[in-house]
Design a protein around this motif. Sequence first.
Motif, PDB file in Angstrom:
ATOM      1  N   LYS A  72     -39.332 -52.821   7.488  1.00  0.00           N
ATOM      2  CA  LYS A  72     -39.391 -51.364   7.299  1.00  0.00           C
ATOM      3  C   LYS A  72     -40.304 -51.070   6.101  1.00  0.00           C
ATOM      4  N   GLU A  73     -40.431 -49.791   5.751  1.00  0.00           N
ATOM      5  CA  GLU A  73     -41.302 -49.415   4.639  1.00  0.00           C
ATOM      6  C   GLU A  73     -40.553 -49.515   3.313  1.00  0.00           C
ATOM      7  N   TYR A  74     -41.290 -49.905   2.315  1.00  0.00           N
ATOM      8  CA  TYR A  74     -40.773 -49.968   0.947  1.00  0.00           C
ATOM      9  C   TYR A  74     -41.854 -49.455   0.007  1.00  0.00           C
ATOM     10  N   ARG A  75     -41.468 -49.249  -1.234  1.00  0.00           N
ATOM     11  CA  ARG A  75     -42.415 -49.078  -2.322  1.00  0.00           C
ATOM     12  C   ARG A  75     -42.508 -50.432  -3.020  1.00  0.00           C
ATOM     13  N   TYR A  76     -43.708 -50.982  -3.083  1.00  0.00           N
ATOM     14  CA  TYR A  76     -43.876 -52.342  -3.595  1.00  0.00           C
ATOM     15  C   TYR A  76     -43.267 -52.514  -4.987  1.00  0.00           C
ATOM     16  N   ARG A  77     -43.600 -51.603  -5.912  1.00  0.00           N
ATOM     17  CA  ARG A  77     -43.155 -51.829  -7.292  1.00  0.00           C
ATOM     18  C   ARG A  77     -41.643 -51.678  -7.427  1.00  0.00           C
ATOM     19  N   GLU A  78     -41.038 -50.909  -6.554  1.00  0.00           N
ATOM     20  CA  GLU A  78     -39.568 -50.794  -6.561  1.00  0.00           C
ATOM     21  C   GLU A  78     -38.922 -52.059  -6.016  1.00  0.00           C
ATOM     22  N   ILE A  79     -39.416 -52.554  -4.900  1.00  0.00           N
ATOM     23  CA  ILE A  79     -38.755 -53.696  -4.260  1.00  0.00           C
ATOM     24  C   ILE A  79     -38.975 -54.987  -5.061  1.00  0.00           C
ATOM     25  N   ILE A  80     -40.137 -55.126  -5.687  1.00  0.00           N
ATOM     26  CA  ILE A  80     -40.302 -56.365  -6.482  1.00  0.00           C
ATOM     27  C   ILE A  80     -39.431 -56.315  -7.738  1.00  0.00           C
ATOM     28  N   LYS A  81     -39.207 -55.124  -8.270  1.00  0.00           N
ATOM     29  CA  LYS A  81     -38.314 -54.994  -9.432  1.00  0.00           C
ATOM     30  C   LYS A  81     -36.903 -55.435  -9.026  1.00  0.00           C
ATOM     31  N   GLU A  82     -36.487 -54.999  -7.850  1.00  0.00           N
ATOM     32  CA  GLU A  82     -35.158 -55.363  -7.348  1.00  0.00           C
ATOM     33  C   GLU A  82     -35.059 -56.875  -7.098  1.00  0.00           C
ATOM     34  N   ARG A  84     -50.420 -53.151  -7.516  1.00  0.00           N
ATOM     35  CA  ARG A  84     -49.980 -53.131  -8.916  1.00  0.00           C
ATOM     36  C   ARG A  84     -50.242 -51.799  -9.603  1.00  0.00           C
ATOM     37  N   HIS A  85     -51.340 -51.119  -9.185  1.00  0.00           N
ATOM     38  CA  HIS A  85     -51.735 -49.935  -9.957  1.00  0.00           C
ATOM     39  C   HIS A  85     -51.982 -48.685  -9.131  1.00  0.00           C
ATOM     40  N   GLY A  86     -51.997 -48.787  -7.793  1.00  0.00           N
ATOM     41  CA  GLY A  86     -52.332 -47.628  -6.970  1.00  0.00           C
ATOM     42  C   GLY A  86     -51.198 -47.224  -6.049  1.00  0.00           C
ATOM     43  N   ASP A  87     -51.576 -46.745  -4.866  1.00  0.00           N
ATOM     44  CA  ASP A  87     -50.607 -46.350  -3.846  1.00  0.00           C
ATOM     45  C   ASP A  87     -49.889 -47.621  -3.378  1.00  0.00           C
ATOM     46  N   ASP A  88     -48.602 -47.702  -3.632  1.00  0.00           N
ATOM     47  CA  ASP A  88     -47.905 -48.977  -3.388  1.00  0.00           C
ATOM     48  C   ASP A  88     -46.987 -48.927  -2.165  1.00  0.00           C
ATOM     49  N   ARG A  89     -47.305 -48.027  -1.200  1.00  0.00           N
ATOM     50  CA  ARG A  89     -46.505 -48.026   0.037  1.00  0.00           C
ATOM     51  C   ARG A  89     -46.795 -49.280   0.839  1.00  0.00           C
ATOM     52  N   ILE A  90     -45.763 -49.960   1.259  1.00  0.00           N
ATOM     53  CA  ILE A  90     -45.943 -51.160   2.088  1.00  0.00           C
ATOM     54  C   ILE A  90     -45.000 -51.099   3.280  1.00  0.00           C
ATOM     55  N   LYS A  91     -45.354 -51.869   4.293  1.00  0.00           N
ATOM     56  CA  LYS A  91     -44.466 -52.039   5.431  1.00  0.00           C
ATOM     57  C   LYS A  91     -44.275 -53.539   5.608  1.00  0.00           C
ATOM     58  N   GLU A 126     -53.822 -40.333  -1.591  1.00  0.00           N
ATOM     59  CA  GLU A 126     -52.821 -41.363  -1.298  1.00  0.00           C
ATOM     60  C   GLU A 126     -52.449 -41.368   0.185  1.00  0.00           C
ATOM     61  N   THR A 127     -52.352 -40.182   0.788  1.00  0.00           N
ATOM     62  CA  THR A 127     -51.900 -40.106   2.181  1.00  0.00           C
ATOM     63  C   THR A 127     -52.963 -40.595   3.164  1.00  0.00           C
ATOM     64  N   ASP A 128     -54.257 -40.623   2.717  1.00  0.00           N
ATOM     65  CA  ASP A 128     -55.319 -41.107   3.597  1.00  0.00           C
ATOM     66  C   ASP A 128     -55.303 -42.626   3.728  1.00  0.00           C
ATOM     67  N   HIS A 188     -60.669 -59.840  -0.808  1.00  0.00           N
ATOM     68  CA  HIS A 188     -59.721 -58.939  -0.154  1.00  0.00           C
ATOM     69  C   HIS A 188     -58.399 -58.909  -0.916  1.00  0.00           C
ATOM     70  N   MET A 189     -57.942 -60.084  -1.322  1.00  0.00           N
ATOM     71  CA  MET A 189     -56.673 -60.185  -2.063  1.00  0.00           C
ATOM     72  C   MET A 189     -56.768 -59.404  -3.381  1.00  0.00           C
ATOM     73  N   ASN A 190     -57.928 -59.497  -4.048  1.00  0.00           N
ATOM     74  CA  ASN A 190     -58.111 -58.745  -5.292  1.00  0.00           C
ATOM     75  C   ASN A 190     -57.894 -57.250  -5.059  1.00  0.00           C
ATOM     76  N   ASP A 191     -58.471 -56.727  -3.983  1.00  0.00           N
ATOM     77  CA  ASP A 191     -58.353 -55.289  -3.680  1.00  0.00           C
ATOM     78  C   ASP A 191     -56.904 -54.910  -3.384  1.00  0.00           C
ATOM     79  N   VAL A 192     -56.250 -55.736  -2.564  1.00  0.00           N
ATOM     80  CA  VAL A 192     -54.867 -55.414  -2.167  1.00  0.00           C
ATOM     81  C   VAL A 192     -53.935 -55.488  -3.375  1.00  0.00           C
ATOM     82  N   VAL A 193     -54.080 -56.538  -4.156  1.00  0.00           N
ATOM     83  CA  VAL A 193     -53.187 -56.711  -5.317  1.00  0.00           C
ATOM     84  C   VAL A 193     -53.418 -55.609  -6.355  1.00  0.00           C
ATOM     85  N   GLU A 194     -54.673 -55.227  -6.560  1.00  0.00           N
ATOM     86  CA  GLU A 194     -54.975 -54.144  -7.501  1.00  0.00           C
ATOM     87  C   GLU A 194     -54.267 -52.858  -7.053  1.00  0.00           C
ATOM     88  N   ARG A 195     -54.340 -52.580  -5.751  1.00  0.00           N
ATOM     89  CA  ARG A 195     -53.678 -51.362  -5.246  1.00  0.00           C
ATOM     90  C   ARG A 195     -52.163 -51.465  -5.386  1.00  0.00           C
TER      91      ARG A 195
END
Length: 136
Positions: free
Chosen positions: A93-103, A43-50, A3-5, A34-41
């Motif tokens: 700033k940075e967020y966690r995608y699945r947390e911020i969309i829930k909010e 929704r289901h992977g490392d969801d760190r976003i800026k 995840e950190t890589d 490209h959108m497929n890859d980003v959305v898959e990540r």
Amino acid sequence: MTETDEEVIILRPHHLLCTQGYSGNGYSPEFVEHMNDVVERLRHGDDRIKITFSTDTLCSCCPNKLGENKCVSQDKVKWFDDKVIEYFGIEEKEYRYREIIKEIDGKMTDGMMDDICMRCSWYPVSACRKNIMSNK
Ligand code: SF4
Ligand code: SF4
């Protein structure tokens, strides 16, 4: 790869909504792949976003990108971004995608949804409203 890589995904504010309604349609084959890859990540992977108030990771493969912070539909996409910033207090700033969309989805009303997305050509045909309003 751990995840950190992985690089943090950069998103502009209104893409917090578009990524929820996305179901495989887009502006070009390269954009969709490209959108497929980003959305898959997201929704289901490392969801760190800026969050950026400019062009982002998704714009980078879009034929409508004219340059840094420049889209063919600049006025419209800035409108979408400004509305999302205004309604949900989104910051650069940075967020966690699945947390911020829930909010966001928890606060979203039909009126807000119409106000933000009414000018978007995808709105009548996409799953955006259904997915966002059902994620309470
Ligand atoms: S209707 Fe358009 S602007 Fe609104 S979330 Fe969907 S794709 Fe994005
Ligand atoms: S360049 Fe414009 S149309 Fe393309 S993804 Fe970015 S904001 Fe959307």
